[in-house]
Write a protein that holds these residues in place. Sequence first.
Motif, PDB file in Angstrom:
ATOM      1  N   THR A   1       0.868  -1.194   0.000  1.00 41.31           N
ATOM      2  CA  THR A   1       0.000   0.000   0.000  1.00 41.31           C
ATOM      3  C   THR A   1       0.898   1.235   0.000  1.00 41.31           C
ATOM      4  O   THR A   1       1.973   1.221   0.577  1.00 41.31           O
ATOM      5  N   ARG A   2       0.416   2.277  -0.672  1.00 43.54           N
ATOM      6  CA  ARG A   2       1.188   3.534  -0.743  1.00 43.54           C
ATOM      7  C   ARG A   2       0.262   4.661  -1.164  1.00 43.54           C
ATOM      8  O   ARG A   2      -0.886   4.420  -1.553  1.00 43.54           O
ATOM      9  N   LEU A   3       0.773   5.907  -1.104  1.00 38.46           N
ATOM     10  CA  LEU A   3      -0.004   7.054  -1.565  1.00 38.46           C
ATOM     11  C   LEU A   3      -0.212   6.952  -3.079  1.00 38.46           C
ATOM     12  O   LEU A   3       0.663   6.475  -3.804  1.00 38.46           O
ATOM     13  N   MET A   4      -1.372   7.406  -3.534  1.00 36.66           N
ATOM     14  CA  MET A   4      -1.683   7.391  -4.970  1.00 36.66           C
ATOM     15  C   MET A   4      -1.009   8.572  -5.664  1.00 36.66           C
ATOM     16  O   MET A   4      -0.882   9.648  -5.075  1.00 36.66           O
ATOM     17  N   THR A   5      -0.577   8.362  -6.915  1.00 37.07           N
ATOM     18  CA  THR A   5      -0.030   9.457  -7.720  1.00 37.07           C
ATOM     19  C   THR A   5      -0.824   9.552  -9.031  1.00 37.07           C
ATOM     20  O   THR A   5      -1.611   8.649  -9.364  1.00 37.07           O
ATOM     21  N   ILE A   6      -0.542  10.585  -9.793  1.00 37.18           N
ATOM     22  CA  ILE A   6      -1.248  10.804 -11.059  1.00 37.18           C
ATOM     23  C   ILE A   6      -1.003   9.638 -12.037  1.00 37.18           C
ATOM     24  O   ILE A   6      -1.856   9.305 -12.853  1.00 37.18           O
ATOM     25  N   ASP A   7       0.133   8.984 -11.912  1.00 32.75           N
ATOM     26  CA  ASP A   7       0.451   7.853 -12.803  1.00 32.75           C
ATOM     27  C   ASP A   7      -0.409   6.622 -12.536  1.00 32.75           C
ATOM     28  O   ASP A   7      -0.422   5.687 -13.333  1.00 32.75           O
ATOM     29  N   ASP A   8      -1.100   6.618 -11.399  1.00 37.77           N
ATOM     30  CA  ASP A   8      -1.946   5.465 -11.058  1.00 37.77           C
ATOM     31  C   ASP A   8      -3.342   5.554 -11.662  1.00 37.77           C
ATOM     32  O   ASP A   8      -4.123   4.597 -11.598  1.00 37.77           O
ATOM     33  N   ILE A   9      -3.677   6.726 -12.226  1.00 38.15           N
ATOM     34  CA  ILE A   9      -5.077   6.983 -12.585  1.00 38.15           C
ATOM     35  C   ILE A   9      -5.635   5.928 -13.547  1.00 38.15           C
ATOM     36  O   ILE A   9      -6.767   5.458 -13.377  1.00 38.15           O
ATOM     37  N   GLU A  10      -4.843   5.531 -14.534  1.00 33.74           N
ATOM     38  CA  GLU A  10      -5.354   4.566 -15.514  1.00 33.74           C
ATOM     39  C   GLU A  10      -5.806   3.264 -14.835  1.00 33.74           C
ATOM     40  O   GLU A  10      -6.899   2.748 -15.101  1.00 33.74           O
ATOM     41  N   GLN A  11      -4.988   2.760 -13.939  1.00 39.06           N
ATOM     42  CA  GLN A  11      -5.332   1.507 -13.260  1.00 39.06           C
ATOM     43  C   GLN A  11      -6.454   1.719 -12.236  1.00 39.06           C
ATOM     44  O   GLN A  11      -7.300   0.839 -12.041  1.00 39.06           O
ATOM     45  N   VAL A  12      -6.458   2.889 -11.594  1.00 41.65           N
ATOM     46  CA  VAL A  12      -7.531   3.191 -10.643  1.00 41.65           C
ATOM     47  C   VAL A  12      -8.871   3.257 -11.376  1.00 41.65           C
ATOM     48  O   VAL A  12      -9.898   2.793 -10.866  1.00 41.65           O
TER      49      VAL A  12
END
Length: 147
Positions: free
Chosen positions: A7-18
Amino acid sequence: MIQMINTRLMTIDDIEQVLDVENNSFALPWSENAFRKEMKENDLALYVVIEENGRVVGYAGLWVIGHEGHITNVAVHPQFRKKGYGDLLIDRLLCEGEKKGINAYTLEVRVSNRPAQKLYEKYGFKSVGIRPKYYEDNKEDAMIMWK
Ligand SMILES: CC(C)(COP(=O)(O)OP(=O)(O)OC[C@H]1O[C@@H](n2cnc3c(N)ncnc32)[C@H](O)[C@@H]1OP(=O)(O)O)[C@@H](O)C(=O)NCCC(=O)NCCS
């Protein structure tokens, strides 16, 4: 196979998978733009993700409003549910919230959504009331919960 869970903080690069998690989890999913705004423009936003073997399979978020945390969303991809990932997401979110000085949390959840209510109850959330016809799609009531 050994599963690597993180687990970690979300970043803008995660948006596609989120978005993949989001679109498979909600009747009224948030758009890509909504997540971009949360990441880039909303100073109150605090989001975490959970990864299994490097793939983002869940996320959770809140808005820091003074000493209150207003939880916006918690979701785990359907193929990865019932493995304790919802627990890990809430754990991490509350831990990050504590670092920001949050001492009370609130959220809305569909009255029909027992799995989510049970998850929140496990962490001490209690139902305090109803927002009638809160959800646009089927006019379902929301249960308001606080911890
Ligand atoms: C709610 C949700 C996040 C739970 O994620 P999950 O990874 O499957 O949850 P976990 O495996 O960590 O389970 C944690 C707890 O949640 C509760 N829970 C999860 N799934 C449940 C189910 N199908 N029925 C009843 N309780 C359930 C239980 O209390 C469970 O603890 P336990 O295993 O000790 O009984 C997931 O079902 C989801 O993404 N749902 C769709 C999105 C959603 O409704 N989000 C909430 C919006 S307010």
